[in-house]
Design an enzyme around this catalytic site. Structure first.
Site, PDB file in Angstrom:
ATOM      1  N   ASN A   1      26.305 -16.891  16.495  1.00 32.79           N
ATOM      2  CA  ASN A   1      27.131 -16.635  17.663  1.00 32.79           C
ATOM      3  C   ASN A   1      27.126 -15.158  18.058  1.00 32.79           C
ATOM      4  OD1 ASN A   1      29.016 -16.565  19.671  1.00 32.79           O
ATOM      5  ND2 ASN A   1      30.663 -17.470  18.504  1.00 32.79           N
ATOM      6  N   ASP A   2      27.787 -14.319  17.271  1.00 30.38           N
ATOM      7  CA  ASP A   2      27.893 -12.907  17.648  1.00 30.38           C
ATOM      8  C   ASP A   2      26.529 -12.243  17.826  1.00 30.38           C
ATOM      9  OD1 ASP A   2      30.607 -13.049  17.673  1.00 30.38           O
ATOM     10  OD2 ASP A   2      30.872 -12.223  15.662  1.00 30.38           O
ATOM     11  N   VAL A   3      25.551 -12.656  17.017  1.00 28.17           N
ATOM     12  CA  VAL A   3      24.254 -11.971  17.037  1.00 28.17           C
ATOM     13  C   VAL A   3      23.445 -12.275  18.288  1.00 28.17           C
ATOM     14  CG1 VAL A   3      24.118 -11.871  14.534  1.00 28.17           C
ATOM     15  CG2 VAL A   3      23.061 -13.784  15.726  1.00 28.17           C
TER      16      VAL A   3
END
Lengths: 456, 97
Positions: free
Chosen positions: A383-385
């Site tokens: 997600n964040d990456v």
């Protein structure tokens, strides 16, 4: 005899350096590890010839017990549990250094030299801190204790106070090195600091802590090398210390955090960047059938695996799917973000275990320019990456973090349990993009479904 | 400063530079084996602990030495073995003709 032994230690140090050099490529890595083993064997053999050793009972017992524990652990450990194992081994390394320094002090109590006393203090301090800190890191990773940060009032003040007390005690001890009490108090304070410094750090930040403790275990060994004036200890300790520091830096950059922020920030306590915009937004939900069709039509696919995938052991099914696409003539590669696992390089080991050839595993810098020429980016459990906010949103906590350019692919398929944000708590714009196909559900089940659909 | 300590310090600083040069060349692909291999290498403290555990007079030094031998041996044996186990899994793509 002394000269010959020191020469042998130097040869052993050279073997370690060549061993590390081997790790610069997966082709030579295994041989490199073997070279390090040879270096170690030389050092041990030469030491056993030392005429100070007159009784082998304890040595034999220690080596048998240590070898048995080490070998069983190395054989049995799950690849997903590698961070815990490295964490506890960091601790043993630091502990061994502190113990040797204490033993040396006890042996030379009658004739201490100033320089040796100083290095004994450093070795005991760094070694004991590494031991207890690593045990806490191990307990958190192994779920023996809660992964959330443990914070209390005046925690930083207490740490600072203990630091000052350590300096005072160190001064007292160096002034009068027959003062055993001071040395033992240093041991106690270092052990307490190890615990206190690691408990406020959340599970998500453990990769940085393991790297840092890895570095400390090397520094402790080098300090013990100063005590013993032993070249091979100093060189090995310096190599490990440098390695841990570089990895610490890499992880901090990849997580978009500064080292002080990781160590003192107590991130994960709650309230951090909760993305409650209030505005209700909609995504288009697709099924595995849609995704399978899209993948079958694609010329090129880049897979971005997240850690949840590996925990569910879904990497085996994932690669089965990838292999089927490759057999159909599709170019398939994996993009691995530095924080994709629980320690540096972890995801690569987990994928290699599932027989993914290492030529297909590419890191951020290697693959990021290729997304724009890629038909499908398949994201599972990450997600964040892949959050584009890292590029554009100046006030986002993710801003500046290096991300994989998944949004530049023609089509983006995201398999995810829900719309919930990642560790950072930041909403992901990519979920709402027109070219994104969201598939909700258990990652492993989705992958298995994709395998069946493409097979059929 | 004593001569011996000064020499030790030289060795430490130079080895740190060598370490930085070597480690920056290790690709992210191999960072986990690098860390477990480092565990093995930091088990070099075994060299010091063997002397402590093997000296003649029984006493606190010997006991400390024994525990240190156990810790360091776990690192050496476990660290290198697990690194080899991981590296054995890293294979190239089989070339198709």
């Amino acid at each position: 005899m002394d000269a010959a032994r020191n020469l042998a230690y130097l040869i052993s140090a050279v073997f370690f350096i060549f061993g590390l050099k081997g790790l610069s490529s997966p082709r030579t890595a295994r041989r490199g590890n073997l070279l390090a083993v040879i270096g170690m064997a030389i050092a041990i053999f030469v030491t056993l010839l030392d005429k100070q050793i007159i009784d082998f009972t304890f040595i034999i017992v220690g080596i048998i017990v240590g070898s048995a524990i080490g070998a069983i652990t190395a054989r049995r450990v799950q690849m997903t549990a590698m961070p815990q194992m490295v964490a506890i081994f960091n601790g043993f390394g630091g502990g061994a250094s502190a113990l040797v320094a204490l033993a040396e002090y006890n042996r030379f109590l009658a004739t201490p030299r100033l320089d040796i006393v100083v290095t004994i203090v450093l070795s005991v301090f760094v070694g004991a801190l590494t031991l207890t800190g690593s045990f806490i890191a191990f307990a958190k990773l192994q779920d023996l204790m809660k992964g959330t940060p443990i914070v209390f009032k005046f925690q930083q003040a207490l740490n600072a106070l203990l630091g000052v007390v350590f300096l005072v005690l160190a001064g007292i001890f160096v002034w009068n090195f027959s003062n055993v009490t001071a040395l033992l108090l240093i041991l106690v304070i270092a052990s307490a600091l190890g615990v206190l410094l690691v408990i406020p750090i959340g599970s998500a930040d453990m990769p940085v802590v393991i790297c840092l403790l890895n570095s400390y275990s090397g520094i402790a060994a080098a300090m013990t090398g100063f005590v013993l004036s032993n070249v091979v200890l100093i060189v090995s300790g310096a190599l490990v210390g440098a390695s841990g520091l570089i990895l610490t830096h890499i992880m901090c950059v990849a997580m978009n955090r500064s080292l002080p922020n990781v160590v003192f920030g107590a991130v994960g306590v709650g309230g951090y960047g909760a993305a409650a915009t209030g505005e209700k937004r909609y995504v288009t939900e697709y099924t595995e059938e849609d995704a399978a069709m899209m993948l079958e039509d694609a010329q090129s696919v880049i897979i971005i695996p997240g850690y949840g995938l590996a925990v569910a052991q879904a990497q085996f099914a994932l690669h089965e799917m990838a292999q089927m696409l490759i057999d159909r003539g599709t170019t398939v590669r994996y993009a691995v973000h530095p924080v994709a696992g629980r320690m540096p390089g972890h995801m690569n080991v987990l994928l290699a275990e599932a027989n993914v050839p290492y030529d297909l595993l590419l890191d951020l810098d290697e693959i990021n320019d290729d997304f724009q020429h890629t038909d499908v980016a398949l994201i599972i459990g990450a997600n964040d990456v892949i959050n584009p906010a890292a590029r554009t949103e100046k006030d986002s906590p993710l801003y500046g973090m290096p991300i994989l350019n998944a949004d530049q692919a023609q089509t983006v398929i995201i398999c995810k349990r829900s719309l919930s944000p990642g560790f950072s708590g930041v909403d992901n714009e990519l979920f709402y993009d027109q070219k994104t196909m969201m598939i909700f559900g258990d990652g492993k089940a989705s992958v298995q479904e994709l395998v069946n659909l493409i097979k059929g | 400063m004593e001569g011996a300590l000064l020499v030790s310090f030289y060795v430490f600083v130079l080895a740190t530079f060598v370490g930085f040069e070597m480690i920056t060349k290790v690709p992210p692909l191999l960072h986990t084996p690098l860390m477990s291999g480092s565990n093995g290498i930091s088990g070099i403290t075994l060299v010091g602990s063997l002397i402590s555990a093997g000296t003649g007079h029984a006493g606190i030094s010997k006991v400390l030495g024994l525990v240190a031998v156990i810790f360091a041996t776990i690192n050496v044996v476990g660290g290198f073995m697990v690194t080899d186990r991981m590296l054995a899994r890293f294979k190239r793509e089989p070339k198709k003709d």
